[in-house]
Design an enzyme around this catalytic site. Structure first.
Site, mmCIF file in Angstrom:
data_model
loop_
_atom_site.group_PDB
_atom_site.id
_atom_site.type_symbol
_atom_site.label_atom_id
_atom_site.label_comp_id
_atom_site.label_asym_id
_atom_site.label_seq_id
_atom_site.Cartn_x
_atom_site.Cartn_y
_atom_site.Cartn_z
ATOM 1 N N TYR A 134 61.932 57.735 10.991
ATOM 2 C CA TYR A 134 61.311 56.543 11.576
ATOM 3 C C TYR A 134 59.803 56.596 11.410
ATOM 4 O O TYR A 134 59.175 55.642 10.923
ATOM 5 C CB TYR A 134 61.689 56.449 13.053
ATOM 6 C CG TYR A 134 61.183 55.206 13.742
ATOM 7 C CD1 TYR A 134 61.818 53.987 13.568
ATOM 8 C CD2 TYR A 134 60.061 55.250 14.574
ATOM 9 C CE1 TYR A 134 61.361 52.838 14.194
ATOM 10 C CE2 TYR A 134 59.594 54.113 15.205
ATOM 11 C CZ TYR A 134 60.248 52.908 15.013
ATOM 12 O OH TYR A 134 59.780 51.778 15.628
ATOM 13 N N ALA A 153 59.815 47.216 25.692
ATOM 14 C CA ALA A 153 61.051 47.118 26.474
ATOM 15 C C ALA A 153 62.071 46.235 25.757
ATOM 16 O O ALA A 153 62.280 45.076 26.091
ATOM 17 C CB ALA A 153 60.752 46.561 27.862
ATOM 18 N N THR A 154 62.698 46.807 24.708
ATOM 19 C CA THR A 154 63.791 46.143 23.998
ATOM 20 C C THR A 154 64.947 47.131 23.888
ATOM 21 O O THR A 154 64.853 48.279 24.324
ATOM 22 C CB THR A 154 63.359 45.700 22.591
ATOM 23 O OG1 THR A 154 63.176 46.868 21.764
ATOM 24 C CG2 THR A 154 62.063 44.910 22.634
ATOM 25 N N SER A 163 66.983 39.083 17.834
ATOM 26 C CA SER A 163 66.919 39.859 19.078
ATOM 27 C C SER A 163 65.578 40.574 19.185
ATOM 28 O O SER A 163 64.811 40.642 18.220
ATOM 29 C CB SER A 163 68.060 40.894 19.131
ATOM 30 O OG SER A 163 67.929 41.834 18.074
ATOM 31 N N GLY A 164 65.310 41.114 20.375
ATOM 32 C CA GLY A 164 64.147 41.965 20.584
ATOM 33 C C GLY A 164 62.827 41.302 20.254
ATOM 34 O O GLY A 164 62.574 40.139 20.574
#
Length: 264
Positions: free
Chosen positions: A158, A192-193, A17-18
């Site tokens: 993060y 934009a994920t 994904s992404g």
């Protein structure tokens, strides 16, 4: 050093994904074979089937693996050896994100950040980097983040673990430069994920406003720089300016973020 036009085998983590999915698609479009790795079994299999249908003359293998488990890098390397695969492109893309204070983060999530962003990336570079060094050819692309320069409340884990990836990659690039192995670290701004939990309509709005980049555009830039042997990539002029300016913001700005977003 091979070029992007020479068929090779790439290994992409977080490939279902992404950004990882887009790395897989664009590398496949260049003619490369791919080992797709993810802990999302169904999505991973769909991605592999999509690529097999689109590029039937290339080889695509899916391997479902949780990279946070002990010895995951060894398991993955041994799988490639059994399949007779020589990985010449390693894309360490798998990652997690949560907006939460350190003290409100569960011990399980604390370990995920360290195990996925630090231990797995380091061990995969070590195992596959050795093999590339013996062949005097290879590319490693590690995904950091623009946030690695921005110690802001809510993203401490993060930002800190992504900072490790950047520093580790820059040093590794120097160590492997004489071995014919190129190491690039990508430090994207907002993409934009679904990683940050934004709904699709806000992602589209962010792209229109220029606050977010599409995965397609970012991956094109990252791969272009990787194949050129560049050591670092920060996408977009605004992001490169932010890297310089945001760390110099007064402390009151960071405290405002904490009070308005974390203390609600």
């Amino acid at each position: 050093m091979s070029t992007s036009l020479t068929p090779m085998t790439a290994l992409v983590t977080g490939a279902s994904s992404g950004i990882g999915l887009e790395f897989s698609r664009q590398l496949a479009a260049m003619g490369h074979n791919i080992v797709l790795v993810s802990n999302q079994a169904e999505a991973l299999e769909r991605t592999c089937e999509e690529l097999v249908d689109t590029y039937p003359r290339q080889r695509f293998l899916s391997y479902c693996l949780d990279l946070t488990v002990p010895n995951a890098a060894d398991t993955l390397y041994e799988y490639c050896e059994r399949e007779g695969i020589e990985v010449s492109i390693l894309v360490n893309n798998a990652g997690i994100f949560s907006f939460c204070s350190v003290l409100d983060t569960s011990p399980h999530t604390l370990n995920l950040y360290v195990d996925l962003h630090m231990r797995a990336v380091t061990q995969l570079c070590h195992r596959f980097g050795h093999a590339m060094s013996r062949r005097h050819c290879g590319y490693i692309l590690n995904m950091s983040s623009m946030s690695c320069w921005m110690p802001m409340p809510g993203i401490a884990l993060y930002a800190a673990t992504k900072a490790y990836i950047r520093v580790f990659s820059r040093a590794l690039a120097l160590e492997l430069a004489d071995e014919g192995v190129s190491v690039t670290v990508a430090c994207p701004g907002g993409i934009a994920t679904d990683l940050f939990g934004l709904p699709p309509h806000l992602q589209r709005l962010g792209v229109r406003l220029g606050a977010l980049a599409t995965p397609q555009k970012f991956v094109r830039g990252a791969l272009r720089r990787m194949f050129k042997g560049k050591r670092q990539y920060v996408n977009g002029l605004l992001n490169r300016l932010a890297v310089c300016l945001v760390p110099r913001l007064p402390e009151c700005v960071a405290k405002t973020v904490k009070h308005r977003l974390l203390d609600r």
